[in-house]
Design a protein around this motif. Structure first.
Motif, mmCIF file in Angstrom:
data_model
loop_
_atom_site.group_PDB
_atom_site.id
_atom_site.type_symbol
_atom_site.label_atom_id
_atom_site.label_comp_id
_atom_site.label_asym_id
_atom_site.label_seq_id
_atom_site.Cartn_x
_atom_site.Cartn_y
_atom_site.Cartn_z
ATOM 1 N N UNK A 44 0.800 -1.163 0.142
ATOM 2 C CA UNK A 44 -0.151 -0.015 -0.031
ATOM 3 C C UNK A 44 0.844 1.280 0.000
ATOM 4 N N UNK A 45 1.954 1.342 0.716
ATOM 5 C CA UNK A 45 2.721 2.331 0.847
ATOM 6 C C UNK A 45 3.687 2.651 -0.381
ATOM 7 N N UNK A 46 4.177 1.467 -1.117
ATOM 8 C CA UNK A 46 4.707 1.569 -2.319
ATOM 9 C C UNK A 46 3.777 2.288 -3.536
ATOM 10 N N UNK A 47 2.287 1.867 -3.432
ATOM 11 C CA UNK A 47 1.412 2.335 -4.503
ATOM 12 C C UNK A 47 1.398 3.703 -4.179
ATOM 13 N N UNK A 48 1.038 4.075 -2.871
ATOM 14 C CA UNK A 48 0.770 5.641 -2.601
ATOM 15 C C UNK A 48 1.883 6.467 -3.049
ATOM 16 N N UNK A 49 3.436 5.868 -2.898
ATOM 17 C CA UNK A 49 4.534 6.646 -3.151
ATOM 18 C C UNK A 49 4.684 6.818 -4.749
ATOM 19 N N UNK A 50 4.325 5.799 -5.453
ATOM 20 C CA UNK A 50 4.272 5.688 -6.797
ATOM 21 C C UNK A 50 3.280 6.674 -7.412
ATOM 22 N N UNK A 51 2.128 6.755 -6.998
ATOM 23 C CA UNK A 51 1.029 7.572 -7.477
ATOM 24 C C UNK A 51 1.492 9.185 -7.103
ATOM 25 N N UNK A 52 2.082 9.377 -5.918
ATOM 26 C CA UNK A 52 2.660 10.550 -5.426
ATOM 27 C C UNK A 52 3.700 11.172 -6.303
ATOM 28 N N UNK A 53 4.768 10.336 -6.765
ATOM 29 C CA UNK A 53 5.742 10.866 -7.641
ATOM 30 C C UNK A 53 5.313 10.750 -9.108
ATOM 31 N N UNK A 54 4.151 10.304 -9.627
ATOM 32 C CA UNK A 54 3.793 10.502 -10.994
ATOM 33 C C UNK A 54 2.911 11.609 -10.954
ATOM 34 N N UNK A 55 2.492 12.382 -10.013
ATOM 35 C CA UNK A 55 1.661 13.236 -9.924
ATOM 36 C C UNK A 55 2.663 14.610 -9.603
ATOM 37 N N UNK A 56 3.984 14.405 -9.728
ATOM 38 C CA UNK A 56 4.778 15.732 -9.178
ATOM 39 C C UNK A 56 4.910 16.671 -10.561
ATOM 40 N N UNK A 57 4.578 18.137 -10.369
ATOM 41 C CA UNK A 57 4.710 18.998 -11.561
ATOM 42 C C UNK A 57 5.486 20.063 -11.302
ATOM 43 N N UNK A 58 5.595 20.956 -12.187
ATOM 44 C CA UNK A 58 6.444 22.210 -11.897
ATOM 45 C C UNK A 58 5.479 23.186 -10.841
ATOM 46 N N UNK A 59 6.314 23.611 -9.632
ATOM 47 C CA UNK A 59 5.920 24.453 -8.854
ATOM 48 C C UNK A 59 5.455 23.745 -7.617
ATOM 49 N N UNK A 60 5.648 22.506 -7.554
ATOM 50 C CA UNK A 60 5.553 21.707 -6.207
ATOM 51 C C UNK A 60 6.730 21.741 -5.241
ATOM 52 N N UNK A 61 6.554 21.811 -4.194
ATOM 53 C CA UNK A 61 7.689 21.983 -3.189
ATOM 54 C C UNK A 61 8.010 20.531 -2.645
ATOM 55 N N UNK A 62 9.131 19.994 -2.803
ATOM 56 C CA UNK A 62 9.216 18.572 -2.269
ATOM 57 C C UNK A 62 10.504 18.486 -1.273
ATOM 58 N N UNK A 63 10.616 17.378 -0.570
ATOM 59 C CA UNK A 63 11.579 16.835 0.319
ATOM 60 C C UNK A 63 12.035 15.707 -0.381
#
Length: 109
Positions: A44-63
């Motif tokens: 479940x955590x791996x699936x959520x991380x994959x979705x989060x990484x796929x949704x990254x776009x210009x202007x997002x602030x990340x760690x």
């Protein structure tokens, strides 16, 4: 020869031998416990991380996993370009992003 080694007599059977299912039950229970406590949450955590990484776009602030905070200035299929300070840009792999921060977090940090 009875005086050296005593004769062994078979004991009468006290009951029927357990069924194969009864013998495998503890192994099945251990697998079920491992599935619900280890395998399922990790997937479940791996699936959520994959979705989060796929949704990254210009202007997002990340760690990132290395502890770098930055704003995404360019987004490609495999790599992101982060602006970590005024005029300082770093190219990172997409999968190293651990979390997306709320807007304005970097300015306040």
């Amino acid at each position: 020869m009875d005086w050296l080694i005593s004769s062994a007599w078979a004991q009468a059977a006290g009951g029927s031998p357990p069924h194969a299912f009864v013998q495998l039950l503890p192994l099945v229970l251990i697998f079920v416990v491992f599935y619900f406590l280890l395998i399922r949450p990790q997937a479940k955590r791996a699936k959520e991380h994959k979705a989060m990484v796929a949704a990254l776009g210009v202007g997002d602030e990340v760690a990132t996993a290395g502890g770098i905070l930055g704003k995404v200035t360019e987004a490609g299929d495999q790599f992101l370009t982060l602006e970590v300070a005024e005029g300082v840009r770093v190219k990172i792999q997409r999968h190293t992003v651990t979390s997306v921060l709320p807007k304005g977090t970097i300015k306040n940090a």
